[in-house]
Design an enzyme around this catalytic site. Sequence first.
Site, PDB file in Angstrom:
ATOM      1  CG  ASN A 156      -0.503  -0.189   2.493  1.00 18.59           C
ATOM      2  OD1 ASN A 156       0.666  -0.527   2.660  1.00 18.59           O
ATOM      3  ND2 ASN A 156      -1.324   0.035   3.486  1.00 18.59           N
ATOM      4  CD  GLU A 255       5.301  -0.249  12.860  1.00 19.52           C
ATOM      5  OE1 GLU A 255       4.093  -0.004  13.082  1.00 19.52           O
ATOM      6  OE2 GLU A 255       6.207   0.214  13.562  1.00 19.52           O
ATOM      7  CB  CYS A 289      -2.005   0.224   8.765  1.00 19.62           C
ATOM      8  SG  CYS A 289      -0.704   1.468   8.663  1.00 19.62           S
ATOM      9  CD  GLU A 466       8.822   0.385  10.459  1.00 15.57           C
ATOM     10  OE1 GLU A 466       7.830   0.769   9.840  1.00 15.57           O
ATOM     11  OE2 GLU A 466       9.604  -0.478  10.022  1.00 15.57           O
TER      12      GLU A 466
HETATM   13  P1  NAP Z   1       0.209  -9.030   3.821  1.00 13.05           P
HETATM   14  O1  NAP Z   1      -0.625  -9.881   2.977  1.00 13.05           O
HETATM   15  O2  NAP Z   1       0.378  -9.382   5.246  1.00 13.05           O
HETATM   16  O3  NAP Z   1       1.636  -8.960   3.087  1.00 13.05           O
HETATM   17  C1  NAP Z   1       2.686  -8.190   3.593  1.00 13.05           C
HETATM   18  C2  NAP Z   1       3.995  -8.756   3.103  1.00 13.05           C
HETATM   19  O4  NAP Z   1       4.156 -10.076   3.649  1.00 13.05           O
HETATM   20  C3  NAP Z   1       4.068  -8.906   1.584  1.00 13.05           C
HETATM   21  O5  NAP Z   1       5.375  -8.664   1.157  1.00 13.05           O
HETATM   22  C4  NAP Z   1       3.692 -10.371   1.410  1.00 13.05           C
HETATM   23  O6  NAP Z   1       4.164 -10.943   0.208  1.00 13.05           O
HETATM   24  C5  NAP Z   1       4.392 -10.981   2.589  1.00 13.05           C
HETATM   25  N1  NAP Z   1       3.876 -12.304   2.925  1.00 13.05           N
HETATM   26  C6  NAP Z   1       2.626 -12.782   2.743  1.00 13.05           C
HETATM   27  N2  NAP Z   1       2.561 -14.063   3.147  1.00 13.05           N
HETATM   28  C7  NAP Z   1       3.791 -14.406   3.576  1.00 13.05           C
HETATM   29  C8  NAP Z   1       4.363 -15.596   4.099  1.00 13.05           C
HETATM   30  N3  NAP Z   1       3.653 -16.703   4.274  1.00 13.05           N
HETATM   31  N4  NAP Z   1       5.669 -15.597   4.434  1.00 13.05           N
HETATM   32  C9  NAP Z   1       6.404 -14.484   4.265  1.00 13.05           C
HETATM   33  N5  NAP Z   1       5.933 -13.321   3.777  1.00 13.05           N
HETATM   34  C10 NAP Z   1       4.629 -13.280   3.450  1.00 13.05           C
HETATM   35  O7  NAP Z   1      -0.286  -7.514   3.805  1.00 13.05           O
HETATM   36  P2  NAP Z   1      -0.643  -6.618   2.556  1.00 13.05           P
HETATM   37  O8  NAP Z   1      -1.969  -7.038   2.037  1.00 13.05           O
HETATM   38  O9  NAP Z   1       0.506  -6.542   1.614  1.00 13.05           O
HETATM   39  O10 NAP Z   1      -0.767  -5.170   3.240  1.00 13.05           O
HETATM   40  C11 NAP Z   1      -1.892  -4.725   3.881  1.00 13.05           C
HETATM   41  C12 NAP Z   1      -1.768  -4.937   5.385  1.00 13.05           C
HETATM   42  O11 NAP Z   1      -0.614  -4.252   5.860  1.00 13.05           O
HETATM   43  C13 NAP Z   1      -2.929  -4.334   6.149  1.00 13.05           C
HETATM   44  O12 NAP Z   1      -3.306  -5.203   7.181  1.00 13.05           O
HETATM   45  C14 NAP Z   1      -2.347  -3.040   6.713  1.00 13.05           C
HETATM   46  O13 NAP Z   1      -2.992  -2.572   7.864  1.00 13.05           O
HETATM   47  C15 NAP Z   1      -0.942  -3.456   6.994  1.00 13.05           C
HETATM   48  N6  NAP Z   1      -0.063  -2.291   7.071  1.00 13.05           N
HETATM   49  C16 NAP Z   1       0.419  -1.907   8.288  1.00 13.05           C
HETATM   50  C17 NAP Z   1       1.205  -0.783   8.393  1.00 13.05           C
HETATM   51  C18 NAP Z   1       1.734  -0.337   9.730  1.00 13.05           C
HETATM   52  O14 NAP Z   1       2.659   0.471   9.743  1.00 13.05           O
HETATM   53  N7  NAP Z   1       1.208  -0.810  10.845  1.00 13.05           N
HETATM   54  C19 NAP Z   1       1.535  -0.047   7.250  1.00 13.05           C
HETATM   55  C20 NAP Z   1       1.038  -0.460   6.015  1.00 13.05           C
HETATM   56  C21 NAP Z   1       0.237  -1.606   5.938  1.00 13.05           C
HETATM   57  P3  NAP Z   1       3.206 -10.978  -1.080  1.00 13.05           P
HETATM   58  O15 NAP Z   1       3.112  -9.585  -1.525  1.00 13.05           O
HETATM   59  O16 NAP Z   1       3.931 -11.858  -2.016  1.00 13.05           O
HETATM   60  O17 NAP Z   1       1.901 -11.552  -0.636  1.00 13.05           O
END
Ligand code: NAP
Length: 486
Positions: A156, A255, A289, A466
């Site tokens: 995102n 995060e 997020c 962070e």
């Molecule tokens: P996600 O599905 O959890 O993916 C995040 C990262 O983890 C991606 O690089 C993903 O790779 C990787 N990943 C997924 N499955 C994995 C596994 N089994 N082993 C290792 N790595 C794995 O999250 P997203 O959909 O990309 O992002 C949205 C989420 O991020 C939301 O929940 C949002 O709230 C959160 N977020 C939090 C913050 C914060 O600072 N707190 C900031 C931004 C976003 P792939 O891309 O290949 O699936």
Amino acid sequence: MTATLPRVPSGHYIDGKWSAAASGRTFAVENPATETLLAEVADGGAEDADRAMRAAAAAQPAWAATAPRERSEILRRAYELIIERTDELATLMTLEMGKPLAEARGEVAYGAEFFRWFAEEAVRIDGGNMLTGDGGKRILVSKVPVGPCVLVTPWNFPLAMGTRKIGPAIAAGCTMVFKPAQLTPLTALALTEILDEAGLPAGVLNVVTTSDAGAVVTPWLEGGAARKLSFTGSTEVGKRLLAQAASTVMRTSMELGGNAPFIVCADADIDAAVEGALVAKLRNMGEACTAANRFYVHSSVVAAFSEKLAQRMSALTVGDGSAEGTDIGPLINAAGLAKVRRLVADAVDRGARPLCGAPNPDDSDGRGHFYPPTVLCEVPDDAELMGTEIFGPVAAITTFEDEDEAITRANDTPWGLVGYLYTRDLDRALQLSDQMEVGMVGLNTGLVSNPAAPFGGVKESGLGREGGRVGIDEYLEYKYIAVATS
Ligand code: NAP
């Protein structure tokens, strides 16, 4: 007309060199506004992951020994290159992720600022020196790099989520292996090229793109060479990675997701609250997020707030983020769009009243994953969208009568990233801010993100912070030497 894709590398970056995946495979990156192919990038697997980790481990001792000023100046140069290439990076981000160009430029400025901030922090790593209580020894404390780090980022904020981790890791003297999101690898690859140009030595940053996250990240977490995981993404995946990181007892910064409440008290400045709501809700099309997920509005002001918000949201232009005049771009993919449609349909079924947006779930989609800004009022607490990240431009409004009740409902969630609060009364503002179970409060503002602030959450929103003065500590270990005194 859709903008042209700037030139960008498409391979892995390991030990200072670009290469194809060992398997020779690639995966496709699509534009979410047009659903057309943007690029093919290297599809890494275990062999590439291993090569990257070996490069990071080999580079660690020499990198840890570099002068802080040297690390600082690399970051500073990279900051300047990012700013110089604002238009190129913003276009890349808009094309692969969908956000409107103006927002993408904002992310370039925000993301670059982490490099400038940590360039300044690199030369301020301090330690301590004191006598033991009995005066028999001297305690010398220094902070040393934690060691090779595993960085995993979401789609995102394709630039800022990378710089928020790479900046402090470079400043602290850590080497890295980095896996950007499958949906948005291009901005991360452009950023890598900038760091190479800025003089980052070979092996310090190693980047592997993949369509099989587990195949790359699991060996990094379980192999024993990495000493730290910094992850930004969903709570669900975060929990899985925490379990894997436990197998080698590595440091973690997590995060994770949020479910932000936005509380509007009876004495709030309603116009200011609506402005704040637009920022907190619609930044990144609601795919953040920090996005306000649940609006708790005092019953005496709910009509004025909801109507003004609906008026402003329905006047926004939805379209391709690279087109002039677009306010709201597409959602990231078909699954994201289907989730928003389902959540809105569920809320309406349970009695929520749409003030704008909320298309019929059976409307045909056409090309691009677009969803109109939607305001729902009278949303019941048991609607699914009150308990899960909406990740779309949908404001769910409910009312409250007294502030204790608002706080109890706001805190009734496993997440605790951020909460927003609008009131003109200072005592009430501080009291309610204290009571919110969150890592960050937006008090009369809809934006909390800033490189100078410690960003992060409590409860299932994560571990660690962070940015800010403490951001670099996540990449440093304390080491103490007990010195015998004579
Ligand atoms: P996600 O599905 O959890 O993916 C995040 C990262 O983890 C991606 O690089 C993903 O790779 C990787 N990943 C997924 N499955 C994995 C596994 N089994 N082993 C290792 N790595 C794995 O999250 P997203 O959909 O990309 O992002 C949205 C989420 O991020 C939301 O929940 C949002 O709230 C959160 N977020 C939090 C913050 C914060 O600072 N707190 C900031 C931004 C976003 P792939 O891309 O290949 O699936």
